[in-house]
Scaffold this active site. Structure first.
Site, PDB file in Angstrom:
ATOM      1  N   CYS A 160      12.972  -4.254   4.026  1.00 29.38           N
ATOM      2  CA  CYS A 160      12.544  -5.459   4.391  1.00 29.38           C
ATOM      3  C   CYS A 160      12.381  -6.474   3.263  1.00 29.38           C
ATOM      4  CB  CYS A 160      11.208  -5.481   5.324  1.00 29.38           C
ATOM      5  SG  CYS A 160      11.599  -4.143   6.571  1.00 29.38           S
TER       6      CYS A 160
ATOM      7  N   CYS B 170       9.106  -1.890   0.621  1.00 29.75           N
ATOM      8  CA  CYS B 170       9.576  -1.701   2.195  1.00 29.75           C
ATOM      9  C   CYS B 170       9.764  -0.016   2.053  1.00 29.75           C
ATOM     10  CB  CYS B 170      10.572  -2.348   2.895  1.00 29.75           C
ATOM     11  SG  CYS B 170      10.867  -1.725   4.521  1.00 29.75           S
TER      12      CYS B 170
ATOM     13  N   CYS C  44      12.633   1.094   5.053  1.00 26.95           N
ATOM     14  CA  CYS C  44      13.705   0.646   4.957  1.00 26.95           C
ATOM     15  C   CYS C  44      14.200  -0.382   3.634  1.00 26.95           C
ATOM     16  CB  CYS C  44      14.260   0.008   6.081  1.00 26.95           C
ATOM     17  SG  CYS C  44      13.177  -1.326   7.055  1.00 26.95           S
TER      18      CYS C  44
END
Lengths: 101, 132, 215
Positions: free
Chosen positions: C123, C118, C121
């Site tokens: 995830c 990700c 961020c």
């Protein structure tokens, strides 16, 4: 569910736009072309949800596959390497150039 | 022909980005230069897991007080300095606190007072242990 | 940023919510966490019980759940098909409650090797694999694995042949991803439980391959 604008296999391009704010289309893919490999479904628009607006119109979400060599001019892996990302419909437009066969 | 067009399209943003580095937000880091991946792992501290638990409770279907999208936005808006200096869960709790204030779930005043109360309690407990 | 008192008092009484480092002052962010938690409970937004149960749930999640699902997929082709179609429902068949955020399982084949990241961020399929490792959330991994996946995989000791497509999944939106690795050579006749032991967290993220007992 509403009709997706782009069918499976469609040649699509991520818009080359640079708004500030909470955007989920990564910078490195703006302007890149790929093909729709999965239609995920409709979801709330994160660009609205992130600001407390939960009940707006949903957006169609797609998974789009890109050739790494189309994303990075200097890609050093092999020609068949790919990248797949989820892109909301508002960031997609029909690919301007024919995706290389 | 098609391949050439694709390459010039991908080059366009790269060249524009050099003139306008702020086009790319700090957290949006795919493709940026970086060193080797450090594979060392740390055990999650209890306070970190509690931050995670707070977020899960706030965002669960029963409450829906805070969405994950809002948490992310809050983290992104901390800005480059904080983003790099704070640890992962420090960013989370900073974002959660800001969001809760913004939404009026907690007030700045009561948060400040509670923090002072917690700190005083903690220091008192440390002091209770007696002298070295 | 963090307060720095120069006390040197030894360990005190346990705090009701058991702060981790009783010997040292709380950092600004630890104070925030404790204060926010207490305020939310005082306001009735959640109860102490709910808080404790959520913490227990976090602690109960670990890659063994994912490994169980992988091992079943290796022995049962129909289960594998269901797993690829609807990962959460398939996991539920094995008693694993993987939550409501959709999880997509991507299958490694002789032609395709999958890796998950990700970039925006962190995830990660937390309810199937537990909390992500620090490196998954690091600047180095998030920055480099989309651009030079083979080099990053090599840092994890994984060499993917040039004939195999490396497919990187950047979890940008609603889905979380888990890699279904290929069943290693020399595992015929192993029980499902023993197969699951070959499946590490890292091979379900796609940075490593499961070990073969032949090695």
């Amino acid at each position: 569910m509403n009709e997706p604008r782009f069918p499976l296999g469609a040649a699509v391009q991520i818009r080359r736009a640079w708004p500030p704010g909470h955007v989920r289309a990564p910078w490195y893919l703006r302007g890149c072309s790929g093909s729709v490999c999965h239609i995920v479904g409709e979801f709330g628009n994160p660009e609205e949800m992130a600001y407390g607006r939960y009940d707006g119109t949903k957006l169609m979400l797609y998974r789009v596959r890109f050739r790494q060599s189309d994303v990075w001019p200097d890609y050093a892996g092999t020609p068949q390497d790919t990248l797949e990302v989820e892109v909301y419909e508002n960031w997609l437009e029909p690919a301007q150039a024919e995706a290389a066969a | 022909m098609a391949l050439r067009i694709n390459i010039s399209l991908t080059h366009t943003w790269a060249m524009t980005m050099d003139k306008n580095p702020h086009m790319r937000r700090h957290h949006d880091m795919g493709g940026m230069e970086a060193g080797p991946v450090d594979r060392a792992e740390h055990d999650y501290a209890p306070w970190e897991k509690r931050v995670d638990a707070i977020l899960r409770l706030l965002s669960d279907p029963k409450r829906r007080i805070l969405r994950v999208d809002e948490l992310r936005r809050g983290i992104e808006d901390l800005g480059p300095g904080a983003y790099d200096e704070l640890s992962y869960y420090e960013r989370w709790i900073a974002s959660i606190s800001n969001m809760l204030i913004e939404k009026g779930v907690i007030s700045i005043d009561e948060l400040g007072r509670k923090m002072a109360e917690v700190e005083a309690r903690h220091e008192a407990e440390r002091a209770k242990g007696g002298t070295t | 940023m963090s307060d720095s008192h120069e006390h040197s008092h030894p360990h005190g009484q346990p705090h009701p919510f058991q702060p981790d480092i009783e010997d040292t002052p709380l950092t600004h962010h630890q104070l925030l966490e404790l204060a926010v938690g207490e305020l939310l409970m005082e306001k009735g937004i959640f109860t102490g019980d709910e808080f404790r149960r959520t913490l227990e749930d976090i602690d109960s999640r670990n890659p063994a759940d994912g490994a169980k699902v992988v091992a079943r997929a290796w022995v049962d082709p129909d289960f594998k098909a269901r797993l690829l179609t609807d990962t959460i429902s398939a996991a539920a068949e094995l008693g694993v409650d993987a939550g409501t955020i959709p999880i997509m399982t991507v299958e490694n084949t002789p032609d395709v090797h999958n890796v998950i990241v990700c970039t925006l961020c962190s995830c990660y399929p937390r309810l199937l694999l537990g909390l992500p490792p620090d490196w998954y959330k690091s600047r180095a991994y998030r920055s480099r694995v989309v651009r030079e996946p083979r080099k990053v995989l090599a840092e994890f000791g994984s060499k993917i042949p040039d004939s195999v497509e490396v497919r990187v999944h950047d979890s940008t939106a609603e889905l979380r991803y888990m890699v279904l690795p290929m069943r290693p050579e020399g595992t015929d006749g192993l029980s499902e439980a023993d197969l699951a032991k070959l499946v590490s967290r890292d091979c379900m993220v796609g940075v490593t391959l499961p070990d073969s007992p032949l090695k």
